[in-house]
Design an enzyme around this catalytic site. Structure first.
Site, PDB file in Angstrom:
ATOM      1  N   GLN A  80       0.869  -1.185   0.000  1.00 48.78           N
ATOM      2  CA  GLN A  80       0.000   0.000   0.000  1.00 48.78           C
ATOM      3  C   GLN A  80       0.903   1.231   0.000  1.00 48.78           C
ATOM      4  O   GLN A  80       1.690   1.409   0.931  1.00 48.78           O
ATOM      5  CB  GLN A  80      -0.877  -0.018   1.248  1.00 48.78           C
ATOM      6  CG  GLN A  80      -1.877   1.104   1.314  1.00 48.78           C
ATOM      7  CD  GLN A  80      -2.575   1.164   2.670  1.00 48.78           C
ATOM      8  OE1 GLN A  80      -1.969   0.900   3.695  1.00 48.78           O
ATOM      9  NE2 GLN A  80      -3.837   1.503   2.671  1.00 48.78           N
ATOM     10  N   SER A 101       0.930   6.753   2.195  1.00 50.30           N
ATOM     11  CA  SER A 101       1.534   7.809   3.015  1.00 50.30           C
ATOM     12  C   SER A 101       2.698   8.474   2.282  1.00 50.30           C
ATOM     13  O   SER A 101       3.413   7.837   1.522  1.00 50.30           O
ATOM     14  CB  SER A 101       2.053   7.227   4.321  1.00 50.30           C
ATOM     15  OG  SER A 101       1.037   6.540   4.990  1.00 50.30           O
ATOM     16  N   SER A 120       4.490  -0.927   4.007  1.00 52.04           N
ATOM     17  CA  SER A 120       4.816  -2.219   4.624  1.00 52.04           C
ATOM     18  C   SER A 120       5.181  -3.257   3.561  1.00 52.04           C
ATOM     19  O   SER A 120       4.426  -3.464   2.609  1.00 52.04           O
ATOM     20  CB  SER A 120       3.617  -2.749   5.412  1.00 52.04           C
ATOM     21  OG  SER A 120       3.296  -1.870   6.453  1.00 52.04           O
ATOM     22  N   GLU A 128     -10.518  -1.305   5.713  1.00 50.29           N
ATOM     23  CA  GLU A 128      -9.350  -1.572   6.544  1.00 50.29           C
ATOM     24  C   GLU A 128      -9.684  -1.431   8.018  1.00 50.29           C
ATOM     25  O   GLU A 128      -9.380  -2.294   8.820  1.00 50.29           O
ATOM     26  CB  GLU A 128      -8.241  -0.600   6.130  1.00 50.29           C
ATOM     27  CG  GLU A 128      -6.918  -0.828   6.819  1.00 50.29           C
ATOM     28  CD  GLU A 128      -5.813   0.065   6.255  1.00 50.29           C
ATOM     29  OE1 GLU A 128      -6.104   0.960   5.462  1.00 50.29           O
ATOM     30  OE2 GLU A 128      -4.650  -0.145   6.635  1.00 50.29           O
ATOM     31  N   ASN A 169      -5.200   6.593  16.045  1.00 44.22           N
ATOM     32  CA  ASN A 169      -6.366   6.567  16.934  1.00 44.22           C
ATOM     33  C   ASN A 169      -6.877   7.965  17.268  1.00 44.22           C
ATOM     34  O   ASN A 169      -8.074   8.144  17.540  1.00 44.22           O
ATOM     35  CB  ASN A 169      -6.028   5.777  18.209  1.00 44.22           C
ATOM     36  CG  ASN A 169      -6.057   4.280  17.941  1.00 44.22           C
ATOM     37  OD1 ASN A 169      -6.184   3.846  16.793  1.00 44.22           O
ATOM     38  ND2 ASN A 169      -5.951   3.477  18.992  1.00 44.22           N
ATOM     39  N   GLU A 170      -5.968   8.964  17.234  1.00 47.91           N
ATOM     40  CA  GLU A 170      -6.449  10.341  17.480  1.00 47.91           C
ATOM     41  C   GLU A 170      -7.448  10.734  16.381  1.00 47.91           C
ATOM     42  O   GLU A 170      -8.504  11.318  16.652  1.00 47.91           O
ATOM     43  CB  GLU A 170      -5.274  11.349  17.487  1.00 47.91           C
ATOM     44  CG  GLU A 170      -4.340  11.239  18.684  1.00 47.91           C
ATOM     45  CD  GLU A 170      -3.319  10.112  18.546  1.00 47.91           C
ATOM     46  OE1 GLU A 170      -3.214   9.529  17.448  1.00 47.91           O
ATOM     47  OE2 GLU A 170      -2.634   9.805  19.538  1.00 47.91           O
TER      48      GLU A 170
HETATM   49  C1  LIG Z   1       3.408  -0.490  11.243  1.00 44.35           C
HETATM   50  C2  LIG Z   1       2.951   0.536  10.261  1.00 44.35           C
HETATM   51  C3  LIG Z   1       2.644   0.136   8.987  1.00 44.35           C
HETATM   52  C4  LIG Z   1       2.251   1.077   8.034  1.00 44.35           C
HETATM   53  N1  LIG Z   1       2.030   0.630   6.770  1.00 44.35           N
HETATM   54  C5  LIG Z   1       1.717   1.528   5.809  1.00 44.35           C
HETATM   55  C6  LIG Z   1       1.557   1.082   4.464  1.00 44.35           C
HETATM   56  O1  LIG Z   1       1.691  -0.101   4.146  1.00 44.35           O
HETATM   57  N2  LIG Z   1       1.285   2.000   3.519  1.00 44.35           N
HETATM   58  C7  LIG Z   1       1.130   3.322   3.819  1.00 44.35           C
HETATM   59  O2  LIG Z   1       0.863   4.093   2.914  1.00 44.35           O
HETATM   60  N3  LIG Z   1       1.294   3.788   5.095  1.00 44.35           N
HETATM   61  C8  LIG Z   1       1.582   2.907   6.089  1.00 44.35           C
HETATM   62  N4  LIG Z   1       1.781   3.353   7.380  1.00 44.35           N
HETATM   63  C9  LIG Z   1       1.727   4.798   7.669  1.00 44.35           C
HETATM   64  C10 LIG Z   1       0.512   5.208   8.478  1.00 44.35           C
HETATM   65  O3  LIG Z   1      -0.648   5.096   7.723  1.00 44.35           O
HETATM   66  C11 LIG Z   1       0.778   6.647   8.961  1.00 44.35           C
HETATM   67  O4  LIG Z   1       1.861   6.608   9.856  1.00 44.35           O
HETATM   68  C12 LIG Z   1      -0.439   7.246   9.665  1.00 44.35           C
HETATM   69  O5  LIG Z   1      -1.460   7.495   8.739  1.00 44.35           O
HETATM   70  C13 LIG Z   1      -0.079   8.551  10.420  1.00 44.35           C
HETATM   71  O6  LIG Z   1       0.489   9.458   9.548  1.00 44.35           O
HETATM   72  P1  LIG Z   1       1.870  10.191   9.912  1.00 44.35           P
HETATM   73  O7  LIG Z   1       2.847   9.121  10.283  1.00 44.35           O
HETATM   74  O8  LIG Z   1       2.191  11.072   8.752  1.00 44.35           O
HETATM   75  O9  LIG Z   1       1.586  11.047  11.192  1.00 44.35           O
HETATM   76  P2  LIG Z   1       0.936  12.490  11.282  1.00 44.35           P
HETATM   77  O10 LIG Z   1      -0.278  12.556  10.406  1.00 44.35           O
HETATM   78  O11 LIG Z   1       2.009  13.509  11.048  1.00 44.35           O
HETATM   79  O12 LIG Z   1       0.467  12.530  12.781  1.00 44.35           O
HETATM   80  C14 LIG Z   1       1.377  12.716  13.866  1.00 44.35           C
HETATM   81  C15 LIG Z   1       0.558  12.721  15.157  1.00 44.35           C
HETATM   82  O13 LIG Z   1      -0.365  13.844  15.145  1.00 44.35           O
HETATM   83  C16 LIG Z   1      -1.695  13.376  15.337  1.00 44.35           C
HETATM   84  N5  LIG Z   1      -2.622  14.173  14.552  1.00 44.35           N
HETATM   85  C17 LIG Z   1      -2.493  14.544  13.244  1.00 44.35           C
HETATM   86  N6  LIG Z   1      -3.574  15.262  12.861  1.00 44.35           N
HETATM   87  C18 LIG Z   1      -4.408  15.340  13.941  1.00 44.35           C
HETATM   88  C19 LIG Z   1      -5.695  15.922  14.183  1.00 44.35           C
HETATM   89  N7  LIG Z   1      -6.360  16.596  13.236  1.00 44.35           N
HETATM   90  N8  LIG Z   1      -6.239  15.781  15.418  1.00 44.35           N
HETATM   91  C20 LIG Z   1      -5.609  15.098  16.405  1.00 44.35           C
HETATM   92  N9  LIG Z   1      -4.384  14.531  16.241  1.00 44.35           N
HETATM   93  C21 LIG Z   1      -3.796  14.636  15.033  1.00 44.35           C
HETATM   94  C22 LIG Z   1      -1.683  11.942  14.839  1.00 44.35           C
HETATM   95  O14 LIG Z   1      -2.743  11.197  15.384  1.00 44.35           O
HETATM   96  C23 LIG Z   1      -0.314  11.477  15.311  1.00 44.35           C
HETATM   97  O15 LIG Z   1      -0.359  11.080  16.663  1.00 44.35           O
HETATM   98  C24 LIG Z   1       2.156   2.447   8.373  1.00 44.35           C
HETATM   99  C25 LIG Z   1       2.465   2.853   9.674  1.00 44.35           C
HETATM  100  C26 LIG Z   1       2.866   1.918  10.614  1.00 44.35           C
HETATM  101  C27 LIG Z   1       3.204   2.403  11.980  1.00 44.35           C
END
Ligand SMILES: Cc1cc2nc3c(=O)[nH]c(=O)nc-3n(C[C@H](O)[C@H](O)[C@H](O)COP(=O)(O)OP(=O)(O)OC[C@H]3O[C@@H](n4cnc5c(N)ncnc54)[C@H](O)[C@@H]3O)c2cc1C
Length: 389
Positions: free
Chosen positions: A125, A128, A162, A245, A368-369
């Site tokens: 996938q 991100s 992943s 999902e 989860n947020e």
């Molecule tokens: C084990 C694992 C596997 C993954 N696999 C894939 C994959 O296969 N393909 C893929 O595309 N992605 C994958 N991801 C990425 C995952 O989808 C993203 O990490 C996730 O969507 C969070 O995005 P970010 O890391 O950019 O964090 P950010 O969006 O920058 O968020 C950082 C923090 O701020 C909080 N936050 C952001 N906006 C708000 C809001 N409006 N209100 C409250 N809190 C907020 C978030 O909850 C988080 O705690 C994976 C992640 C993990 C950990």
């Protein structure tokens, strides 16, 4: 809701249990986020397929059993209770396939679906980006029209993908119309990960495995036949994946029923450590049963023609926290011994491995947020995030 199974459903469950007892590898496979583990899990997918258990709810023409949702939940329960390996095909069969069935052309169905079921085509996938995780609509990777060749040129960077290091193909969103508003002008593409112009760079995970990756696109050509849904309609297509999902397909209750059963077993062997252990074991068991019942409720409603809406976000928060609590309790019971990995460790080190993975649960599939925001706004009717009442 009637929880009594029909004789046919009982027979289905028994058939699955018997096959799994005869075929699940005796020793656990290495992590599917390692190269050897990925290969071993791919082979397991072929075994599952040969037994007819790879995708029970799919149409028979694509390798399924034409089984219903109830049979799917039953199979998942048996699958995890048998100690079977995690599914390395899950991105394909759980995330991509439902939208491929809905939005794909007959030609795309024929070209992709059969190969997802036997492990010969494993998908990553690619959603991100460094600046677009929770706020997926802010993606910057682009798709530019290439009329001469009848397709598109992809440029940009994806991250946190992943198992992209060893997977065969990816699916993701690209900005195809820079002048359109954030959610418009996105297109959903399918592409080979070894295409010219793609560079996949591993990212080392907390447990030392390197299946996670960044993907760089440098004028990667994708033909029109690999656009999923209509050009510009990528957001709607992608959101069906997100619903699946979080809602049902990614984490069936069987996974947590099995984990809580292993925890109970460990408690029987080890007994109480500290004051809270017994309570935590009971909470884990109740949590897994509650998730099971909630899922049966969801399945009943879906069979009545309803779809999984914002309540998918409740599932996501619940299972991710339940998993973390189960694994943490197991580790606490094992004490220092729980930190060992490899052949001499309890369960081959599974408790620490599963604990480390459970830490990611509240992040992937939408943090989860963000899920709590969805619950607050769409289920509880509270004011939108950042807006005054
Ligand atoms: C084990 C694992 C596997 C993954 N696999 C894939 C994959 O296969 N393909 C893929 O595309 N992605 C994958 N991801 C990425 C995952 O989808 C993203 O990490 C996730 O969507 C969070 O995005 P970010 O890391 O950019 O964090 P950010 O969006 O920058 O968020 C950082 C923090 O701020 C909080 N936050 C952001 N906006 C708000 C809001 N409006 N209100 C409250 N809190 C907020 C978030 O909850 C988080 O705690 C994976 C992640 C993990 C950990």
């Amino acid at each position: 809701m009637n929880l009594d199974l029909t004789p046919e459903q009982d027979a289905f469950r028994l058939e699955a249990r018997t096959w799994l007892a005869e075929n699940v590898p005796v020793s656990p496979l290495p992590s599917m986020d390692s190269e050897a583990g990925f290969r071993a899990h791919r082979e397991w997918e072929a075994t599952l397929h040969a037994g007819g258990w790879s995708v029970v709810s799919w149409p028979a023409e694509y390798g399924g059993r034409d089984a219903g949702l109830i049979e799917w939940v039953l199979f998942e329960e048996e699958y995890y209770l048998s100690g079977a390996p995690t599914r390395v095909s899950q991105n394909g069969i759980s995330l991509l396939a439902p939208i491929l069935f809905e939005y794909g052309t007959p030609e795309q169905h024929a070209r992709y679906l059969p190969h997802m079921t036997d492990g010969s085509l494993i998908w990553a996938q690619a959603w991100s980006e460094p600046g677009a995780g929770s706020d997926l609509a802010s993606i910057r990777s682009t798709a530019t029209r290439d009329n001469a060749r009848g397709g598109w040129l992809l440029n940009g960077q994806k991250t946190w993908s992943s198992r992209a290091v060893w997977a065969d193909r990816g699916f993701g969103l690209f900005r195809s119309d820079p002048s359109a508003s954030r959610h418009a002008g996105l297109t959903y593409f399918l592409f080979p990960l070894d295409a010219e112009g793609i560079t996949v760079r591993p990212i080392t995970q907390i447990d030392g495995d390197t299946g996670f990756a960044e993907i760089y696109f440098d004028d990667v050509f994708v033909p029109d036949s690999d656009v999923l849904g209509a050009p510009g309609d990528g957001w709607r297509v992608a959101m069906s994946t997100a619903g699946n999902e979080r809602g049902l397909s990614l984490r069936a209750p069987g996974r947590f029923l099995a984990a809580s059963a292993r925890l109970t077993e460990l408690f029987r062997e080890r007994g109480t450590v500290g004051t809270r252990t017994a309570d935590d074991v009971v909470d884990a068991w109740i949590g897994a049963q509650a998730y099971r019942l909630f899922t049966w409720g969801t399945v009943s409603r879906m069979l009545d023609g309803e779809s999984v809406g914002a309540e998918g976000s409740m599932n996501k928060v619940f299972w991710s926290e339940l998993d973390r609590d189960i694994q943490a309790t197991g580790l606490r019971m094992l004490g220092a011994e729980g930190e060992l990995r490899g052949s001499g460790a309890v369960d081959g080190g599974r408790w620490v491995d599963d604990y480390l993975f459970s830490l990611a649960g509240p992040i992937y599939a939408g943090t989860n947020e963000i899920q709590r925001n969805i619950i607050a706004e769409r289920i509880l009717g509270l004011p939108r995030d950042g807006k005054k009442a």
